[in-house]
Motif scaffolding. Sequence first.
Motif, mmCIF file in Angstrom:
data_model
loop_
_atom_site.group_PDB
_atom_site.id
_atom_site.type_symbol
_atom_site.label_atom_id
_atom_site.label_comp_id
_atom_site.label_asym_id
_atom_site.label_seq_id
_atom_site.Cartn_x
_atom_site.Cartn_y
_atom_site.Cartn_z
ATOM 1 N N ALA A 35 1.403 4.706 -9.296
ATOM 2 C CA ALA A 35 0.089 4.849 -8.646
ATOM 3 C C ALA A 35 0.246 4.873 -7.132
ATOM 4 C CB ALA A 35 -0.803 3.693 -9.061
ATOM 5 N N THR A 36 1.037 3.927 -6.596
ATOM 6 C CA THR A 36 1.206 3.858 -5.145
ATOM 7 C C THR A 36 1.912 5.108 -4.638
ATOM 8 O OG1 THR A 36 1.651 1.535 -5.585
ATOM 9 C CG2 THR A 36 1.944 2.289 -3.322
ATOM 10 N N ALA A 90 0.837 -1.206 0.000
ATOM 11 C CA ALA A 90 0.000 0.000 0.000
ATOM 12 C C ALA A 90 0.869 1.252 0.000
ATOM 13 C CB ALA A 90 -0.902 -0.006 1.213
ATOM 14 N N LYS A 91 1.956 1.218 0.763
ATOM 15 C CA LYS A 91 2.748 2.447 0.866
ATOM 16 C C LYS A 91 4.128 2.315 0.243
ATOM 17 C CE LYS A 91 2.798 5.241 4.236
ATOM 18 N NZ LYS A 91 2.920 5.961 5.518
ATOM 19 N N LEU A 92 4.596 1.082 0.045
ATOM 20 C CA LEU A 92 5.979 0.857 -0.397
ATOM 21 C C LEU A 92 6.957 1.649 0.487
ATOM 22 C CD1 LEU A 92 5.858 0.822 -4.295
ATOM 23 C CD2 LEU A 92 6.271 -1.073 -2.758
ATOM 24 N N ASP A 93 6.757 1.542 1.799
ATOM 25 C CA ASP A 93 7.562 2.390 2.688
ATOM 26 C C ASP A 93 9.064 2.099 2.571
ATOM 27 O OD1 ASP A 93 7.153 -0.093 3.600
ATOM 28 O OD2 ASP A 93 7.003 0.437 5.714
ATOM 29 N N CYS A 94 9.423 0.843 2.171
ATOM 30 C CA CYS A 94 10.857 0.536 2.043
ATOM 31 C C CYS A 94 11.507 1.448 1.017
ATOM 32 C CB CYS A 94 11.046 -0.917 1.620
ATOM 33 S SG CYS A 94 10.466 -2.075 2.861
ATOM 34 N N ASN A 126 1.077 8.696 0.317
ATOM 35 C CA ASN A 126 2.499 9.011 0.194
ATOM 36 C C ASN A 126 2.747 10.493 -0.037
ATOM 37 O OD1 ASN A 126 4.120 6.799 0.720
ATOM 38 N ND2 ASN A 126 3.518 5.814 -1.206
ATOM 39 N N ASP A 127 1.805 11.316 0.381
ATOM 40 C CA ASP A 127 1.992 12.754 0.170
ATOM 41 C C ASP A 127 3.314 13.247 0.737
ATOM 42 O OD1 ASP A 127 -0.014 13.365 -1.339
ATOM 43 O OD2 ASP A 127 -1.233 14.446 0.145
ATOM 44 N N ARG A 128 3.617 12.755 1.945
ATOM 45 C CA ARG A 128 4.825 13.265 2.611
ATOM 46 C C ARG A 128 6.054 12.948 1.758
ATOM 47 N NH1 ARG A 128 7.999 10.894 6.353
ATOM 48 N NH2 ARG A 128 9.447 12.306 7.390
#
Length: 1426
Positions: free
Chosen positions: A1212-1213, A1174-1178, A1219-1221
């Motif tokens: 897209a993600t 959902a965020k691909l935070d990595c 992921n605005d930040r």
Amino acid sequence: MESPAAGEGQRFKRIPRQPCGRNLELDPLLNENLEQWPHLNELVQCYNADFVKDGCKYGRYESVAPPSFQNQIFEGPDTDIETELQLCNARHSKPEETTEDDMPSTSGRQIYETEPSASSSKKHCTLSPLPAYEPAFDWDNERSLIFGQRLPESLPATHSSGLKITVKVLSLSFQTGLVEPFSGTICLYNRDRREKLSEDFYFHILPTEMQDAHISLDRRGVFSLDTPSPSICLLIQLEKAATEEGGVTPSIYSRKEPVHLTEKEKQKLQVWSRVMPYREPFAWAMIPLFENNHAGGDAASPSSPLAPSMSGSSSQDSIVEPISKLASDGKLNHYSSGSSVIVEISNLNKVKESYMEDSLQDPKRKVHKPVKGVLRLEVEKLHNDRNEADTISEGGSITNELHDAGELNNGRHSRNSIDGIHSSLNSSAIVKKDTHQNGQSSNGENGNNFQAFDFRMMARSEPFSQLFHCLYVYPLTVSLSRKRNLFVRVELRKDDSDIRKLPVEAVHPRDQNSTLQKCAHTQISVGTRMSCYHDEVKISLPALLTPQHHLLFTFLHVDLQMKLEAPKPVIVGYAALPLSTHIQLLSDVSLPILRELVPHYLQESGKEKMDYLEDGKTVFRLRLRLCSSLFPVNERIRDFFVEYDRHTLHTSPPWGSELLEAINSLKNVESIALLQFLQPILNMLLHLIGDGGETLQVAAFRAMVNILTRVQQESSDGAERNKFLVNYVDFAFDDFGDRQTPVYPGLSTVWGSLARSKAKGYRVGPVYDDVLAMAWFFLELIVKSMGLEQSRLFYHNLPLGEDVPPLQLKEGVFRCIMQLFDCLLTEVHERCKKGLNLAKRLNSTLAFFCYDLLSIIEPRQVFELVSLYMDKFAGVCQSVLHDCKLTFLQIICDHDLFVEMPGRDPTDRNYLSSVLIQEIFLTLDHDDLSQRAKAARILVVLICKHEFDARYQKSEDKLYIAQLYFPLIGQILDEMPVFYNLNAIEKREVLVVILQIIRNLDDTTLIKAWQQSIARTRLFFKLLEECITHFEHNRTGDSLLLGSSSRSPDAERPASPKYSDRLSPSVNAYLSEASRHEIRPQGTPENGYMWNRISPQLSSPNQPYSLREALAQAQSSRIGSTARALRESLHPILRQKLELWEENLSTAVSLEVLGIIDKFSVAAASRSISTDYAKLDCVTSILMGLLSRSQPLTFWKAFLPVVYNIFSLHGATLMARENDRFLKQIAFHLLRLAVFRNDSVRKRAVVGLQILVRNSFNYFKSTTRLRVMLTITLSELLSDVQVTQMKSDGSLEESGEARRLRKSLEEMADVRSKDQLNDCGLPVTALEVAAEGSTDNRWSWVEVKHLSKCLVQALDAGLEHALLGSVMSVDRCAAAEGFYKLALAYAPVPDLHIMWLLHLCDAHQEMQSWAEAAQCAVAVAGVIMQ
């Protein structure tokens, strides 16, 4: 993987001994049957056998050449180093304009070379973080730091060590001319102690008309010296044919006024010298080889302890008038290998009467007149150790520079000159030097040299290395009652039964090339009652002396007159000396003289009947000197040899305890004798251990331990492994050259049984501690014995290029070795707890034992030993034990074939590496900080060793190695707190290893690491974030002051100063070493200048040139040992290297992390891994980490393609609200880069913004949201960037940054920007946005132009506002106007719009324009309503 040991069937190298001088003396006597004397056999074998050297014992390592580093360009907003460099390179390519200081230097750094590299995303594959982290990696050095490391000894010298000189006689000339033949001797002599140091070297000089073709003066004498000292001289003694009564007297040679001989006189002399075989002394000279510098006074060079001059010494008007004054200030030590000096000796002292050498310096003797003549010698100093071929050439390069020394002296010493001649002679001596450059031709090598035996060899405490067995006989005086012309004949006889039997041919001849002779004559002592002699007779002794062997002296008188035929000698008497009673190193003997010989003259019984001269007084005095490496003077050693023979030949009596007694009494032998016969004694004891009965074995083993301990203690050179013992194991020991069974089974059995009996509770006497101290010796012997057996077994029947199969140990032997290993381990374990140093040494010894066995027996058998060890030391144990365990692993894992080792059972991978990883991870969790540091270091060194190993450069090899170490990453991910507890240095060590492993892994293995769980994948990327943080490049200026003080891990290890936080700890050691030498270190070829030859642009005015100055500066600036002060103290070139390494490390880490993210995003696109989709935070966290730090140009060049790929896969993600930040961060950094002065960076920022716009079109069909975000970001950026700058008149103007930002924003909407895409490594179609299934491009330049216009408007408003800054307070209207423009510009962003409207409202209120203020308030309300 191909094994590097291919064709290594020949693990052992045979090194032939260098034959010493002429060994002709040994042949006839040693050819007697040696088989009946086993000890002689051993001795001869011991001196003649080749050395056997194990090629693998000390490890072999060939590394690849270190990579050359490029300077990385770190640009700031205001710098454009790249362009400067390009201009500079362009300028440098026109050579005619080049000047010294053209190089632009940025912050005092010189740039080596830069490459305008065509940027491609592949670029990040070239640079690896490891070489930059460990740039000074030196395997030998790392290896030497291991506790208990064994160091190889050089080949034991077969001649003596120390200095060697050769002497060659060039010519002899007299004022009267050289009419008759002369001969003479040269030897080394100590004039203070009045003792002879070497045997005589004979030479003959013939007048030219008498010269035979074959006699030439080519022969040289080679003399060995230990240490130069002023009392060492060359003693030269000349002799000529005895003078004819009534003939031409020798005084013609010493007359003051010139004498001219008539032809008749010349003929008479020549005829006489042909018929007269006996000689008389003529003249002598003593030449000091080393001067104590009174001649040169202050000119002596203080640096050299060796001040060898061949010059005139004032103490003993000794040498050389005209020549060789060049040396009188002690500069002769500059003639390096193979350079010779010609010495002219013009002060030969003419002898009045016969003399003994001892009496030469007596003040009472008659004054000798000087001879009017000159003897010319060529004296040459040889390289001291010619055994290793590679040392020979070293001298070559130095010689040239050293000649100048000689030439200088010409001028300096002109005060000594008698007239002008010596300057020309000097130069001839110097010219002469050049002829033997390089020591290759140095005459020590030619066959016809005479190696003079060095008598001090008999008194040295070191093992004999060659076979010699002679007796030197010196007849000294004979005192008779009437005057005679007496000389002595010396011969060696086997027995006294038959007088007519010929003597043994055992006397060494005076001239070369002839065989041994039957007898020798002394000179004639003319017309005296007390005859004195100084002759030396060298006799080869028989291998075994019987009581019947004796010397026979015959005394003869000869008339010196020419009658009808040549004069005949008449026998005066005889003397006999039985040898076996007089065998000592030196003995003076006096004998009576017999009138005539009768058979059996040696027997006591017949003594009364014999007729003696001078009433049987002992009137004949002589001296004997024994030089033998076959015959020990020490009785205990002799007894041992005799009993050994009896035992071996089974002739000992049945109760046979003599051998035991002889063995036990060896411990009382004094140490010199013990050392001289060390090798044969050890061989014989090993023989007894190998095949004696149990009692003998134990006795021999104990004697051996005793001897070894004494050798280790009494000749201690401070090394853990005594050099004589190392030489024995490494070179001399050949396991009986296959003549007997191998040593190792017997040795391990007897030692094992002793060790076990101790374990059972018997004390095996004090021998036990000694055994442990000497364990290294026995274990290395066992290993070499096995290795030799292995290579013998497979020597002949091994197909070419195949490895030697491992040696199959017999079950019993291996069990024995296991038990022995176990006993020794228990000792280590127990003694370690008491903190004994012996335990740590024994631990290293056991490690080396396993290390050696790995190359010889089946590795899985060795693994049994290793697992035995690991069981004993299981888990996290006490610090001392843990340290031992780490050392053990460190030694074993240093094995050449470590990578190729198998597992314990056939399915496993490398057993050793899995043990190592397990233990290292355990240690990282250890409380003891020094252990942690050590474990991290071991890991880095090993990885470096593999990475730079020339054998493992193929990618499949690197992959294999990475897979071996990959489990380490898994362990760290499983227990992250262990990692977080490490300090910064250790974290860096671990991170660099992790990066190196990942770098060489293939994608499939890497993806496995991400497949387990979301949390674990996240931790993996946490490690990468740590990498970015820990290897960040901080510009040298900003944070150096904080560098080491902020996080000071200095406190932990003050061992080496910290020059750099980011690089490996060994770099600090390397730099402090390099600055200690104050020169640029070797092995780093970028620019090889020495310390003081620095190019001008490097020396900044405040740069200290020496460490001392630097330290003084550092103290004065009161920053003690911070990294900054230390850096300042570095030599500019070293500092430059340091910065170069740091830049490259940081660059390599960033690029690698970027590459991993790229791989990750590809894997995530195929949904084959577990992560938070959902965020691909990595991805986002790493990208933000990279962007927020200062990165070099190469990084920016690689960055865009990766970002483009990531966005095209996961746009897209990433563009989603969650992921605005992240988007905001990215936008902020792109805008920040758009301000940069460097065009490459700015251009990329523009393209980056375009990519954002493209994705905005792609996913939202418009740019409204993006416009808002960019506007907000821009407003944040403007508060950071300085948009105005002061003009000279004090007013403000737009700054360069603002101009560049506007340019970038305008370029963003420029249709021509397609060309830029290509430059940035993106496809030309990168910006086209097509919805799926349709061909129409959603990209609209109009919208982009609008976006760009909005942003520029905001920028302009801000700029205008800033320019008004100075007049704000005065001109209220202008201020209100500014706020209005800002409010307009930020209309798309409600928050900012409101903020500026409120500012405008305030401004109106201050001007009391209430209506306008109210209007603003209404507008604000309106915005909020919307």
